[in-house]
Design a protein around this motif. Structure first.
Motif, PDB file in Angstrom:
ATOM      1  N   PHE A 106       0.848  -1.184   0.000  1.00 47.34           N
ATOM      2  CA  PHE A 106       0.000   0.000   0.000  1.00 47.34           C
ATOM      3  C   PHE A 106       0.887   1.238   0.000  1.00 47.34           C
ATOM      4  O   PHE A 106       1.879   1.299   0.726  1.00 47.34           O
ATOM      5  N   ALA A 107       0.520   2.198  -0.810  1.00 43.01           N
ATOM      6  CA  ALA A 107       1.232   3.475  -0.817  1.00 43.01           C
ATOM      7  C   ALA A 107       0.917   4.209   0.485  1.00 43.01           C
ATOM      8  O   ALA A 107      -0.154   4.006   1.068  1.00 43.01           O
ATOM      9  N   PRO A 108       1.825   5.077   0.931  1.00 46.14           N
ATOM     10  CA  PRO A 108       1.525   5.862   2.131  1.00 46.14           C
ATOM     11  C   PRO A 108       0.202   6.607   1.974  1.00 46.14           C
ATOM     12  O   PRO A 108      -0.053   7.237   0.957  1.00 46.14           O
ATOM     13  N   GLY A 109      -0.663   6.468   2.968  1.00 49.00           N
ATOM     14  CA  GLY A 109      -1.963   7.136   2.955  1.00 49.00           C
ATOM     15  C   GLY A 109      -3.041   6.420   2.153  1.00 49.00           C
ATOM     16  O   GLY A 109      -4.189   6.843   2.171  1.00 49.00           O
ATOM     17  N   GLU A 110      -2.666   5.349   1.435  1.00 46.59           N
ATOM     18  CA  GLU A 110      -3.670   4.615   0.659  1.00 46.59           C
ATOM     19  C   GLU A 110      -4.613   3.902   1.624  1.00 46.59           C
ATOM     20  O   GLU A 110      -4.179   3.209   2.541  1.00 46.59           O
ATOM     21  N   PRO A 111      -5.928   4.064   1.451  1.00 45.06           N
ATOM     22  CA  PRO A 111      -6.871   3.435   2.380  1.00 45.06           C
ATOM     23  C   PRO A 111      -6.862   1.912   2.272  1.00 45.06           C
ATOM     24  O   PRO A 111      -6.688   1.356   1.186  1.00 45.06           O
ATOM     25  N   HIS A 112      -7.027   1.276   3.406  1.00 50.79           N
ATOM     26  CA  HIS A 112      -7.155  -0.182   3.479  1.00 50.79           C
ATOM     27  C   HIS A 112      -7.824  -0.544   4.793  1.00 50.79           C
ATOM     28  O   HIS A 112      -7.925   0.276   5.700  1.00 50.79           O
ATOM     29  N   SER A 113      -8.307  -1.772   4.853  1.00 52.59           N
ATOM     30  CA  SER A 113      -8.931  -2.220   6.102  1.00 52.59           C
ATOM     31  C   SER A 113      -7.888  -2.213   7.211  1.00 52.59           C
ATOM     32  O   SER A 113      -6.691  -2.323   6.950  1.00 52.59           O
ATOM     33  N   GLN A 114      -8.361  -2.061   8.433  1.00 54.56           N
ATOM     34  CA  GLN A 114      -7.456  -2.018   9.579  1.00 54.56           C
ATOM     35  C   GLN A 114      -7.960  -2.943  10.671  1.00 54.56           C
ATOM     36  O   GLN A 114      -9.165  -3.036  10.903  1.00 54.56           O
ATOM     37  N   LEU A 115      -7.049  -3.607  11.312  1.00 51.40           N
ATOM     38  CA  LEU A 115      -7.350  -4.442  12.465  1.00 51.40           C
ATOM     39  C   LEU A 115      -7.118  -3.599  13.712  1.00 51.40           C
ATOM     40  O   LEU A 115      -6.031  -3.030  13.882  1.00 51.40           O
TER      41      LEU A 115
END
Length: 150
Positions: A106-115
């Motif tokens: 993932f690029a810095p700041g790219e949104p993704h799910s988080q645990l």
């Protein structure tokens, strides 16, 4: 058809673990089980996997003791899949894969799910490999002691 190489009698714990899990579909099924999926249809919708492949992977995970097939919690005729203790022990593996993916895909700041920690709502600290005395280890700090042939 190509015969699958088996590692269930290997002296290497990594090889036996990979043999037990089987493939990436199985890890994604385990991930979804941690996320609360229990029914065949839930896994199928989440993963978009063909039903025959999902059926085979669920059977393998049940046979390997990673999942149990139990009567549906709502009393219907359906079956549900729940993580066993062996399956729950895969949690650090799933977290490690997630954190590795976050760092590398993932690029810095790219949104993704988080645990996140349910109680505090914060992201998890990065997993670390520690020595018995608590020192942080990297690959250069370890060695594998191979089992000698008898």
């Amino acid at each position: 058809m190509v015969t699958r190489t088996r590692f269930d009698d290997s002296d290497c714990p990594v090889a036996r673990s990979v043999d037990a899990i089987g493939d990436w579909w199985s890890l994604l099924i385990v991930r979804d089980a941690f996320d609360g999926s229990r029914r065949f249809g839930e896994f199928q919708r989440s993963l978009g996997v063909a039903k025959n492949i999902l059926t085979a992977r669920l059977r393998t995970l049940v046979a390997g003791g990673v999942l149990d097939s139990v009567p549906a919690s709502d009393g219907s005729a359906y079956r549900e899949y729940v993580l066993t203790e062996k399956g729950k022990a895969l949690f650090p593996v799933i977290v490690a894969l997630r954190q590795w993916g976050e760092q590398n895909f993932f690029a810095p700041g790219e949104p993704h799910s988080q645990l996140v920690d349910r109680r505090q709502g914060h992201r998890l600290r990065a997993l670390e490999v520690l020595s018995e005395d608590g020192r942080r280890l990297n690959p250069d700090d370890t060695t594998v002691h191979k089992v000698s042939a008898q």
